[in-house]
Design a protein around this motif. Structure first.
Motif, PDB file in Angstrom:
ATOM      1  N   VAL A   1       0.845  -1.181   0.000  1.00  0.00           N
ATOM      2  CA  VAL A   1       0.000   0.000   0.000  1.00  0.00           C
ATOM      3  C   VAL A   1       0.886   1.239   0.000  1.00  0.00           C
ATOM      4  O   VAL A   1       1.946   1.254   0.612  1.00  0.00           O
ATOM      5  CB  VAL A   1      -0.940  -0.002   1.206  1.00  0.00           C
ATOM      6  CG1 VAL A   1      -0.172  -0.007   2.514  1.00  0.00           C
ATOM      7  CG2 VAL A   1      -1.896   1.189   1.138  1.00  0.00           C
ATOM      8  N   GLN A   2       0.475   2.243  -0.777  1.00  0.00           N
ATOM      9  CA  GLN A   2       1.171   3.512  -0.786  1.00  0.00           C
ATOM     10  C   GLN A   2       0.333   4.537  -0.039  1.00  0.00           C
ATOM     11  O   GLN A   2      -0.885   4.602  -0.208  1.00  0.00           O
ATOM     12  CB  GLN A   2       1.423   3.968  -2.217  1.00  0.00           C
ATOM     13  CG  GLN A   2       2.497   3.167  -2.940  1.00  0.00           C
ATOM     14  CD  GLN A   2       2.838   3.758  -4.294  1.00  0.00           C
ATOM     15  OE1 GLN A   2       1.964   4.289  -4.960  1.00  0.00           O
ATOM     16  NE2 GLN A   2       4.087   3.646  -4.695  1.00  0.00           N
ATOM     17  N   LEU A   3       0.994   5.347   0.770  1.00  0.00           N
ATOM     18  CA  LEU A   3       0.322   6.381   1.539  1.00  0.00           C
ATOM     19  C   LEU A   3       0.796   7.739   1.067  1.00  0.00           C
ATOM     20  O   LEU A   3       2.001   7.962   0.908  1.00  0.00           O
ATOM     21  CB  LEU A   3       0.616   6.207   3.019  1.00  0.00           C
ATOM     22  CG  LEU A   3       0.222   4.864   3.641  1.00  0.00           C
ATOM     23  CD1 LEU A   3       0.658   4.786   5.087  1.00  0.00           C
ATOM     24  CD2 LEU A   3      -1.283   4.648   3.528  1.00  0.00           C
ATOM     25  N   GLN A   4      -0.153   8.627   0.872  1.00  0.00           N
ATOM     26  CA  GLN A   4       0.151   9.970   0.384  1.00  0.00           C
ATOM     27  C   GLN A   4      -0.417  10.970   1.375  1.00  0.00           C
ATOM     28  O   GLN A   4      -1.629  11.118   1.487  1.00  0.00           O
ATOM     29  CB  GLN A   4      -0.465  10.182  -0.994  1.00  0.00           C
ATOM     30  CG  GLN A   4      -0.223  11.553  -1.588  1.00  0.00           C
ATOM     31  CD  GLN A   4       1.187  11.735  -2.079  1.00  0.00           C
ATOM     32  OE1 GLN A   4       1.792  10.798  -2.606  1.00  0.00           O
ATOM     33  NE2 GLN A   4       1.729  12.932  -1.933  1.00  0.00           N
ATOM     34  N   ALA A   5       0.470  11.669   2.075  1.00  0.00           N
ATOM     35  CA  ALA A   5       0.049  12.680   3.036  1.00  0.00           C
ATOM     36  C   ALA A   5      -0.009  14.041   2.382  1.00  0.00           C
ATOM     37  O   ALA A   5       0.805  14.349   1.501  1.00  0.00           O
ATOM     38  CB  ALA A   5       1.010  12.704   4.215  1.00  0.00           C
ATOM     39  N   SER A   6      -0.935  14.848   2.820  1.00  0.00           N
ATOM     40  CA  SER A   6      -1.085  16.197   2.287  1.00  0.00           C
ATOM     41  C   SER A   6      -1.724  17.085   3.346  1.00  0.00           C
ATOM     42  O   SER A   6      -2.198  16.607   4.375  1.00  0.00           O
ATOM     43  CB  SER A   6      -1.939  16.177   1.021  1.00  0.00           C
ATOM     44  OG  SER A   6      -3.238  15.687   1.301  1.00  0.00           O
ATOM     45  N   GLY A   7      -1.745  18.386   3.064  1.00  0.00           N
ATOM     46  CA  GLY A   7      -2.430  19.324   3.937  1.00  0.00           C
ATOM     47  C   GLY A   7      -1.519  20.171   4.796  1.00  0.00           C
ATOM     48  O   GLY A   7      -1.996  21.064   5.500  1.00  0.00           O
ATOM     49  N   GLY A   8      -0.229  19.923   4.744  1.00  0.00           N
ATOM     50  CA  GLY A   8       0.688  20.728   5.514  1.00  0.00           C
ATOM     51  C   GLY A   8       0.788  22.133   4.951  1.00  0.00           C
ATOM     52  O   GLY A   8       0.294  22.434   3.864  1.00  0.00           O
ATOM     53  N   GLY A   9       1.441  23.004   5.711  1.00  0.00           N
ATOM     54  CA  GLY A   9       1.603  24.372   5.257  1.00  0.00           C
ATOM     55  C   GLY A   9       2.078  25.266   6.379  1.00  0.00           C
ATOM     56  O   GLY A   9       2.508  24.788   7.430  1.00  0.00           O
ATOM     57  N   LEU A  10       1.989  26.558   6.124  1.00  0.00           N
ATOM     58  CA  LEU A  10       2.399  27.567   7.103  1.00  0.00           C
ATOM     59  C   LEU A  10       1.154  28.120   7.782  1.00  0.00           C
ATOM     60  O   LEU A  10       0.201  28.521   7.103  1.00  0.00           O
ATOM     61  CB  LEU A  10       3.166  28.688   6.406  1.00  0.00           C
ATOM     62  CG  LEU A  10       3.499  29.920   7.244  1.00  0.00           C
ATOM     63  CD1 LEU A  10       4.436  29.551   8.392  1.00  0.00           C
ATOM     64  CD2 LEU A  10       4.107  30.999   6.360  1.00  0.00           C
ATOM     65  N   VAL A  11       1.168  28.157   9.101  1.00  0.00           N
ATOM     66  CA  VAL A  11       0.035  28.670   9.846  1.00  0.00           C
ATOM     67  C   VAL A  11       0.545  29.447  11.046  1.00  0.00           C
ATOM     68  O   VAL A  11       1.625  29.158  11.570  1.00  0.00           O
ATOM     69  CB  VAL A  11      -0.887  27.509  10.299  1.00  0.00           C
ATOM     70  CG1 VAL A  11      -0.166  26.573  11.249  1.00  0.00           C
ATOM     71  CG2 VAL A  11      -2.182  28.016  10.901  1.00  0.00           C
ATOM     72  N   GLN A  12      -0.217  30.443  11.456  1.00  0.00           N
ATOM     73  CA  GLN A  12       0.156  31.207  12.642  1.00  0.00           C
ATOM     74  C   GLN A  12      -0.175  30.411  13.902  1.00  0.00           C
ATOM     75  O   GLN A  12      -1.105  29.587  13.910  1.00  0.00           O
ATOM     76  CB  GLN A  12      -0.579  32.535  12.671  1.00  0.00           C
ATOM     77  CG  GLN A  12      -0.060  33.550  11.676  1.00  0.00           C
ATOM     78  CD  GLN A  12      -0.684  34.922  11.875  1.00  0.00           C
ATOM     79  OE1 GLN A  12      -1.814  35.044  12.321  1.00  0.00           O
ATOM     80  NE2 GLN A  12       0.054  35.964  11.533  1.00  0.00           N
ATOM     81  N   ALA A  13       0.560  30.681  14.949  1.00  0.00           N
ATOM     82  CA  ALA A  13       0.269  30.049  16.236  1.00  0.00           C
ATOM     83  C   ALA A  13      -1.187  30.329  16.615  1.00  0.00           C
ATOM     84  O   ALA A  13      -1.679  31.444  16.436  1.00  0.00           O
ATOM     85  CB  ALA A  13       1.209  30.575  17.308  1.00  0.00           C
ATOM     86  N   GLY A  14      -1.845  29.290  17.091  1.00  0.00           N
ATOM     87  CA  GLY A  14      -3.254  29.391  17.410  1.00  0.00           C
ATOM     88  C   GLY A  14      -4.174  28.971  16.285  1.00  0.00           C
ATOM     89  O   GLY A  14      -5.373  28.789  16.486  1.00  0.00           O
ATOM     90  N   GLY A  15      -3.597  28.798  15.103  1.00  0.00           N
ATOM     91  CA  GLY A  15      -4.390  28.417  13.946  1.00  0.00           C
ATOM     92  C   GLY A  15      -4.623  26.925  13.849  1.00  0.00           C
ATOM     93  O   GLY A  15      -4.241  26.153  14.737  1.00  0.00           O
TER      94      GLY A  15
END
Length: 121
Positions: A1-15
């Motif tokens: 099985v291959q796993l593909q993660a996504s959704g990361g990024g830059l966010v401010q503290a508290g976000g």
């Protein structure tokens, strides 16, 4: 099985951010799943785990109450909802599928490629 993660990024503290992990190749509905992370300069650490049916969940103390792990077996997708993010949550986050519901990375045999989460203060 291959796993593909996504959704990361830059966010401010508290976000907030929501990470996704999609499996391909076969169904992972019978596999316990987990999220781990690599903070800068540190070893990989456990974040959260979920049983194959989603009924049991486990969280690292540092994220308990702020992060929520969930899964949609019909869509072969694992999620990590991250709220009230802190600068110390910054890391590369990895999803994993394993043989046992566990906090130990040794129990997880299939790993995604990682997604970067950056939290600005």
């Amino acid at each position: 099985v291959q796993l593909q993660a996504s959704g990361g990024g830059l966010v401010q503290a508290g976000g907030s951010l929501t990470l996704s992990c999609t499996a391909s190749g076969r169904t992972f509905s019978n596999d316990p799943m987990a999220w781990f992370r690599d903070p800068p300069g540190k070893e990989r650490e456990f974040v959260a785990a979920i049983t194959d049916d989603g009924r049991e969940k486990d969280y690292a103390r540092s994220v308990n109450g702020r992060f929520t792990i969930s899964r949609d077996n019909a869509k072969n997708t694992l999620f990590l909802q991250m709220n009230s993010l802190k600068p110390e949550d910054a890391a590369v986050y990895y999803c994993a599928a394993g043989t046992h519901y566990s906090r130990s990375l040794l129990r997880y045999k299939n790993w995604g490629q990682g997604t970067q989460v950056t939290v600005s203060s």
